[in-house]
Design a protein around this motif. Structure first.
Motif, PDB file in Angstrom:
ATOM      1  N   UNK A 183       0.804  -1.214   0.000  1.00  0.00           N
ATOM      2  CA  UNK A 183       0.000   0.000   0.000  1.00  0.00           C
ATOM      3  C   UNK A 183       0.838   1.266   0.000  1.00  0.00           C
ATOM      4  N   UNK A 184       1.907   1.259   0.793  1.00  0.00           N
ATOM      5  CA  UNK A 184       2.813   2.415   0.810  1.00  0.00           C
ATOM      6  C   UNK A 184       3.488   2.574  -0.550  1.00  0.00           C
ATOM      7  N   UNK A 185       3.900   1.443  -1.137  1.00  0.00           N
ATOM      8  CA  UNK A 185       4.551   1.502  -2.453  1.00  0.00           C
ATOM      9  C   UNK A 185       3.591   2.047  -3.512  1.00  0.00           C
ATOM     10  N   UNK A 186       2.338   1.613  -3.479  1.00  0.00           N
ATOM     11  CA  UNK A 186       1.353   2.136  -4.428  1.00  0.00           C
ATOM     12  C   UNK A 186       1.131   3.630  -4.220  1.00  0.00           C
ATOM     13  N   UNK A 187       1.059   4.043  -2.953  1.00  0.00           N
ATOM     14  CA  UNK A 187       0.854   5.468  -2.655  1.00  0.00           C
ATOM     15  C   UNK A 187       2.005   6.313  -3.176  1.00  0.00           C
ATOM     16  N   UNK A 188       3.226   5.831  -2.962  1.00  0.00           N
ATOM     17  CA  UNK A 188       4.407   6.617  -3.340  1.00  0.00           C
ATOM     18  C   UNK A 188       4.700   6.541  -4.831  1.00  0.00           C
ATOM     19  N   UNK A 189       4.774   5.317  -5.358  1.00  0.00           N
ATOM     20  CA  UNK A 189       5.308   5.133  -6.705  1.00  0.00           C
ATOM     21  C   UNK A 189       4.252   5.148  -7.809  1.00  0.00           C
ATOM     22  N   UNK A 190       2.997   4.867  -7.484  1.00  0.00           N
ATOM     23  CA  UNK A 190       1.960   4.887  -8.514  1.00  0.00           C
ATOM     24  C   UNK A 190       1.147   6.175  -8.433  1.00  0.00           C
ATOM     25  N   UNK A 191       0.627   6.475  -7.238  1.00  0.00           N
ATOM     26  CA  UNK A 191      -0.242   7.650  -7.126  1.00  0.00           C
ATOM     27  C   UNK A 191       0.542   8.956  -7.155  1.00  0.00           C
ATOM     28  N   UNK A 192       1.519   9.090  -6.214  1.00  0.00           N
ATOM     29  CA  UNK A 192       2.188  10.386  -6.056  1.00  0.00           C
ATOM     30  C   UNK A 192       3.088  10.725  -7.239  1.00  0.00           C
ATOM     31  N   UNK A 193       3.754   9.736  -7.825  1.00  0.00           N
ATOM     32  CA  UNK A 193       4.726  10.032  -8.878  1.00  0.00           C
ATOM     33  C   UNK A 193       4.104   9.987 -10.270  1.00  0.00           C
ATOM     34  N   UNK A 194       3.034   9.209 -10.460  1.00  0.00           N
ATOM     35  CA  UNK A 194       2.455   9.099 -11.794  1.00  0.00           C
ATOM     36  C   UNK A 194       1.017   9.632 -11.874  1.00  0.00           C
ATOM     37  N   UNK A 195       0.101   9.054 -11.091  1.00  0.00           N
ATOM     38  CA  UNK A 195      -1.316   9.363 -11.278  1.00  0.00           C
ATOM     39  C   UNK A 195      -1.645  10.826 -10.985  1.00  0.00           C
ATOM     40  N   UNK A 196      -1.237  11.326  -9.828  1.00  0.00           N
ATOM     41  CA  UNK A 196      -1.597  12.696  -9.436  1.00  0.00           C
ATOM     42  C   UNK A 196      -0.967  13.745 -10.355  1.00  0.00           C
ATOM     43  N   UNK A 197       0.351  13.679 -10.659  1.00  0.00           N
ATOM     44  CA  UNK A 197       0.903  14.671 -11.594  1.00  0.00           C
ATOM     45  C   UNK A 197       0.276  14.593 -12.987  1.00  0.00           C
ATOM     46  N   UNK A 198      -0.037  13.361 -13.451  1.00  0.00           N
ATOM     47  CA  UNK A 198      -0.618  13.217 -14.786  1.00  0.00           C
ATOM     48  C   UNK A 198      -2.001  13.846 -14.852  1.00  0.00           C
ATOM     49  N   UNK A 199      -2.855  13.588 -13.848  1.00  0.00           N
ATOM     50  CA  UNK A 199      -4.191  14.184 -13.843  1.00  0.00           C
ATOM     51  C   UNK A 199      -4.097  15.708 -13.741  1.00  0.00           C
ATOM     52  N   UNK A 200      -3.165  16.181 -12.914  1.00  0.00           N
ATOM     53  CA  UNK A 200      -2.994  17.634 -12.763  1.00  0.00           C
ATOM     54  C   UNK A 200      -2.553  18.263 -14.079  1.00  0.00           C
TER      55      UNK A 200
END
Length: 718
Positions: A666-683
């Motif tokens: 869960x921490x890895x998904x939060x850091x490496x998938x959401x924070x580094x890819x998903x959130x910047x891409x949507x923004x």
């Protein structure tokens, strides 16, 4: 505000350090200690039927024991128990009773304790629930009993001691070794990874010392809060607090240290660089700590007392850690200066063509593709959560080669699986007339035919209150399995109430019924906690970003990460490994470490996205720079926390393995998938609309240009 704080702390480090130490000494010296409870039933609300059954039993049978150990005796040749064997076993029980072992109420056996097939005979050992020094005495008593049994039984018979107290003794080492392993691994990972990043021993050791001191200070405040708010913790609170403190402490330390190095590389002197660093990360750390603390405080809405106690305790720890990160850490760095990076001189150099820069360019160039890929992965994992099942069978998670585990298996040769954990039915007169043994036995005969009942123990009539009686129903299946808990909740419980004797009321209790009620209350708590936490996180993000739009996709992203983690655990443990379910409090643990602490990384990244936008960069360029600059910090912090939990996979206890795998992922998904890819891409896709109606996209006078690239996974060669 953060600029003034930064200037004061950096320019007056000794005043800051002395004030912090004085506060710590006063708090640690004068605060009361937090009291703890071991029995999970103690944390259920009083309105639940199983709790009411316990309260009635405590008053009606004050001499009753809190738990029972079982001695399972069988012949060494595998034959049937003979009358001569039973006589030897009875004599052994009498002699053991005379020794008056601590916390025991005697050793009970007789003809009724011989299995119908005569394969085994039981000796029941009623015991008190023990804590503190009494628990140590009880553990020693179990060990002494095991040593004495062969002497008392002589040749031809062998015995194994099982039951709750014996289970604790046998698995105490497993837990101790696991917790020591986690603690050592936490230290090693923090020190090791920071050494790899900065090649600086002082930078690696400094957070360990400060976090340990901060945790002691927090425990003092938690003890004081427990008296004011009237709560007590459970035995796991200290471990959870330690992990939380080291997790957020390491995160905030890295937030500060990376930004400090960035400003030094921009050419600023060490005092100015540190002031700029504290000012820039101050809002991020404050918002992150506030989001986590508020998320933890939402647990106070829980009906289950364990969760309600975790809430204020963990919130206090996070707030204290946030204050430490903005005061004590900068004060120490102000005194140490660039020597914190000694002996490496890489802090003076700017690396070229880093991994994080390449990833940033990819996110900025193809935000739609990145968002779809990251989102699809999370949705696919989240779909597994539909099959989630709770598992309350703690015994099955322990090693199967211990004496207590073998005693449980041996007992099944002659008795139903629920022999040691009956469903306790408390019957109380409502017409003012005393109960009779005949009424109770008649009820027991009727109960024999009810769903899941494998036997009925002799009825007991209270000596303290003749209007109360107890009938124990022995389940034919594992009393703490999902099937038994569901059966008691949906079938046996209602069926028992249907045959309530006239003029009485009854209450279904016992461990299986308690877990059935825990299942109800945990489901209720999650249905309340998750929506409230989502709303509060959204409000904090609204205050940080001054944007209505950004929280509308950031909060769903966090909740999606939580669900994806739960679904991954289902795929691995229920699907791949064929286990009956996940440890029942796994969703709450994921709430604590994935939803709450994982929010740190999203806040750091969104703050950096806003910063790059305010520096005048167009949306896709801002996303690329945010990943380039913020990615290394998020990666390092995520690696430390995920790595700490992944060490739990080495534990011998399967429930710790479940928690370790799930939280690390869960921490890895939060850091490496959401924070580094998903959130910047949507923004990047939303562009300047992401900051509406605030002024996040309005350019301001930028900082002095700096080559601030960092590696996505930094190395000491920097």
């Amino acid at each position: 505000m953060f600029a003034r704080l930064a200037r004061f702390v950096v320019r007056h480090p000794w005043w800051t350090i002395v004030a912090w130490l004085a506060a710590a000494v006063i708090i640690i010296a004068f605060s009361p200690k937090l009291t703890t409870e071991s029995d999970q039933g103690e944390f259920l609300p009083s309105g639940y039927e199983s709790v009411q059954a316990v309260e009635i039993a405590d008053k009606a049978f004050p001499e009753g024991a809190d738990l029972t150990s079982l001695i399972v005796v069988q012949r060494t040749d595998g034959g049937k128990i003979t009358p001569a064997d039973s006589a030897k076993i009875a004599e052994a029980a009498k002699n053991l009773t005379a020794k008056k072992y601590p916390t025991t109420h005697g050793f009970l056996t007789g003809p009724q304790a011989v299995a119908p097939n005569k394969s085994i005979q039981l000796i029941n050992v009623p015991m008190d629930m023990a804590a503190g020094e009494a628990a140590q005495d009880q553990s020693q008593a179990i060990k002494d009993i095991r040593t004495e049994l062969p002497k008392q039984l002589g040749s031809g018979l062998e015995a194994k001691v099982g039951g709750e107290a014996a289970l604790f003794v046998d698995n105490e080492d497993s837990f101790t070794q696991s917790f020591v392993l986690i603690t050592v691994a936490t230290f090693a990972l923090i020190i090791g990874l920071i050494l790899v990043i900065f090649r600086a021993p002082l930078a690696a050791v400094l957070p360990i010392i400060v976090i340990i001191a901060t945790e002691q200070m927090s425990m003092g405040l938690i003890g004081a809060a427990s008296k004011v708010l009237d709560f007590s913790g459970d035995d796991s609170l200290q471990i959870i607090l330690t992990i939380v403190m080291f997790g957020v402490g390491a995160d905030y330390y890295l937030f500060l240290l990376f930004r400090y190095r960035e400003r030094l590389r921009a050419g600023e002197d060490r005092k100015t660089a540190l002031i700029q660093a504290v000012e820039r990360v101050g809002e991020v750390i404050t918002s992150a700590a506030a989001a986590i603390a508020v998320t933890f405080l939402v647990l106070m809405l829980a009906s289950f007392g364990i969760f309600a106690a975790w809430g204020p305790s963990l919130a206090i720890g996070v707030v204290v850690m946030g204050i430490t990160s903005l005061t004590l850490f900068p004060a120490i760095l102000s005194l140490v200066g660039t020597a914190v990076f000694w002996p490496s001189k890489s802090w003076k150099k700017q690396p070229k063509a880093t991994t994080s820069a390449r990833l940033g360019r990819m996110v900025g160039a193809r935000p739609a593709l990145v968002a779809i890929g990251a989102g699809a992965l999370l949705v696919a994992l989240a779909s597994g959560a539909i099959g989630f099942k709770s598992d309350y069978d703690f015994q099955s998670s322990f090693p199967s080669d211990t004496e207590s585990a073998q005693a449980t298996e041996d007992m099944k040769k002659g008795f139903p699986a629920g022999q040691n954990t009956p469903v306790q039915v408390m019957i109380r007169s409502t017409d003012g007339q005393p109960l009779t043994e005949g009424e109770l036995n008649a009820f027991g005969q009727q109960a024999k035919s009810l769903p899941g009942v494998g036997g009925v123990a002799p009825a007991q009539l209270s000596k303290a209150d003749p209007k109360v009686g107890q009938v124990d129903l022995i389940l034919d299946g594992n009393p703490v399995s999902n099937d038994s808990i569901t059966m008691v909740k949906e079938e046996l419980g209602p069926a028992v109430h249907d045959i309530t004797p006239q003029g009485t009321e009854l209450f279904v209790g016992g461990e299986t019924a308690i877990y059935s009620d825990i299942n109800k209350v945990v489901n209720r708590d999650l249905s309340v906690i998750l929506p409230v936490a989502g709303v509060l996180i959204a409000l904090i993000l609204l205050a940080l970003l001054r944007s209505v739009v950004a929280p509308l996709y950031l909060v769903p992203a966090v909740l999606l990460g939580f669900t994806a983690t739960l679904g991954s655990a289902v795929y691995v443990f229920q699907g791949l490994l064929g286990q009956p379910g996940e440890v029942f409090h796994l969703p709450i643990m994921l709430y604590l470490f994935v939803l709450a602490i994982g929010t740190d990384y999203n806040i750091l990244m969104t703050a950096r996205l806003r910063e790059e936008a305010k520096d005048g960069h167009e949306p896709r360029k801002a996303a690329a720079l945010a990943v380039e600059h913020g990615g290394p910090t998020v990666a390092a912090a995520g690696l430390i926390l995920a790595g700490t939990f992944s060490v739990m996979l080495l534990a011998k206890v399967s429930m710790l393995q479940q928690m370790g795998f799930s939280i690390a992922l869960g921490i890895a998904l939060s850091a490496f998938v959401m924070a580094i890819f998903l959130v910047p891409a949507i923004t990047a896709l939303l562009g300047r609309k992401a900051w509406w109606p605030g002024h996040g996209a309005e350019a301001k006078e930028p900082l002095k240009p700096a080559d601030t690239r960092e590696d996505f996974i930094p190395t000491g060669s920097r």
